[in-house]
Design a protein around this motif. Structure first.
Motif, short mmCIF file in Angstrom:
data_model
loop_
_atom_site.label_atom_id
_atom_site.label_comp_id
_atom_site.label_asym_id
_atom_site.label_seq_id
_atom_site.Cartn_x
_atom_site.Cartn_y
_atom_site.Cartn_z
N PRO A 84 40.87 114.62 76.05
CA PRO A 84 40.10 113.38 76.26
C PRO A 84 39.80 112.60 74.97
N SER A 85 39.87 113.26 73.81
CA SER A 85 39.63 112.56 72.55
C SER A 85 40.93 112.49 71.75
N PRO A 86 41.63 111.36 71.79
CA PRO A 86 42.90 111.25 71.08
C PRO A 86 42.79 111.55 69.58
N ALA A 140 46.19 107.98 69.42
CA ALA A 140 44.90 107.71 68.75
C ALA A 140 44.83 106.25 68.32
N GLN A 141 45.96 105.69 67.90
CA GLN A 141 45.99 104.27 67.53
C GLN A 141 45.76 103.39 68.76
N ASP A 142 46.45 103.70 69.85
CA ASP A 142 46.31 102.92 71.08
C ASP A 142 44.88 102.96 71.61
N ALA A 143 44.18 104.06 71.37
CA ALA A 143 42.80 104.19 71.81
C ALA A 143 41.83 103.49 70.85
N GLY A 144 42.38 102.96 69.74
CA GLY A 144 41.53 102.28 68.75
C GLY A 144 40.72 103.25 67.91
N ALA A 188 40.17 106.07 59.65
CA ALA A 188 39.12 105.76 60.64
C ALA A 188 38.98 104.26 60.84
N THR A 189 38.64 103.90 62.08
CA THR A 189 38.41 102.49 62.41
C THR A 189 36.92 102.20 62.50
#
Length: 191
Positions: A84-86, A140-144, A188-189
């Protein structure tokens, strides 16, 4: 009519193959991936010709030793795609990758070299593992959850570089973990 499958090894050939793998594992652990192939054959009680019949190149020997490990990392990445956590899944996988690369001194450099050599026996296994890891990074990128402006291949290259640096610092076993944390912070974003 289907083509015949691969021939089974005779019992003595299988024993020689297994002996060479076991000895190579010990030698690569002790001396790194540049260990003498002649010494591996000698310690196995076999001739160099027998080693080369089973493993025509150093990469073929490494592929035999690493195949299950690389395929395991690829499979693990596939399983983590459902996490659930990319971002957390990606970091678990990158941590496993860096930890498992320490099996033999010189392995990160050997693996990086095979990524450019399609004739290497390690090429396909390394690419399957990298492709699986890249899928975790893209997720993970697609999930922002990490920066979108970084190529997955660059993240994997940085993980390889971190492994190499850790290999050069055997007196600092936590160095890879610290460098991976810095990489994580850099990607990190702000989520």
């Amino acid at each position: 009519m289907s083509p015949p499958g691969p021939r089974r090894m005779r019992a003595d050939a299988r024993r020689n193959y297994e002996s060479l793998l076991a000895t190579a594992h010990v030698m690569f652990t002790e001396h790194g991936t540049d260990a003498s192939l002649e010494e591996i054959a000698r310690r196995s009680g076999l001739g160099i010709g027998t080693l080369y019949r089973h493993f025509p190149t150093r990469e073929a020997l490494l592929e035999a030793l690493l195949h299950d490990r690389l395929e395991g990392l690829a499979a693990e990445a596939g399983e983590l795609l459902g996490d659930p956590s990319p971002r957390a899944a990606m970091w678990r996988w990158l941590t496993a990758l860096t930890e498992r690369a320490f099996i033999y001194r010189g392995l990160p450099a050997s693996v990086m070299a095979t990524l450019r050599d399609e004739t290497s026996e390690l090429y396909a296994s390394c690419h399957r593992m990298n492709d699986a890891g890249a899928a975790l990074i893209r997720r993970a990128q697609d999930a922002g959850e990490i920066r979108a402006d970084v190529a997955p291949a660059d993240v994997l290259a940085m993980a390889g570089a971190i492994t190499w640096v850790g290999e050069q610092s055997p007196d600092d076993p936590e160095r890879c973990a610290r460098l991976l944390t810095l990489l994580a912070d850099g990607l990190a974003t702000g989520v």
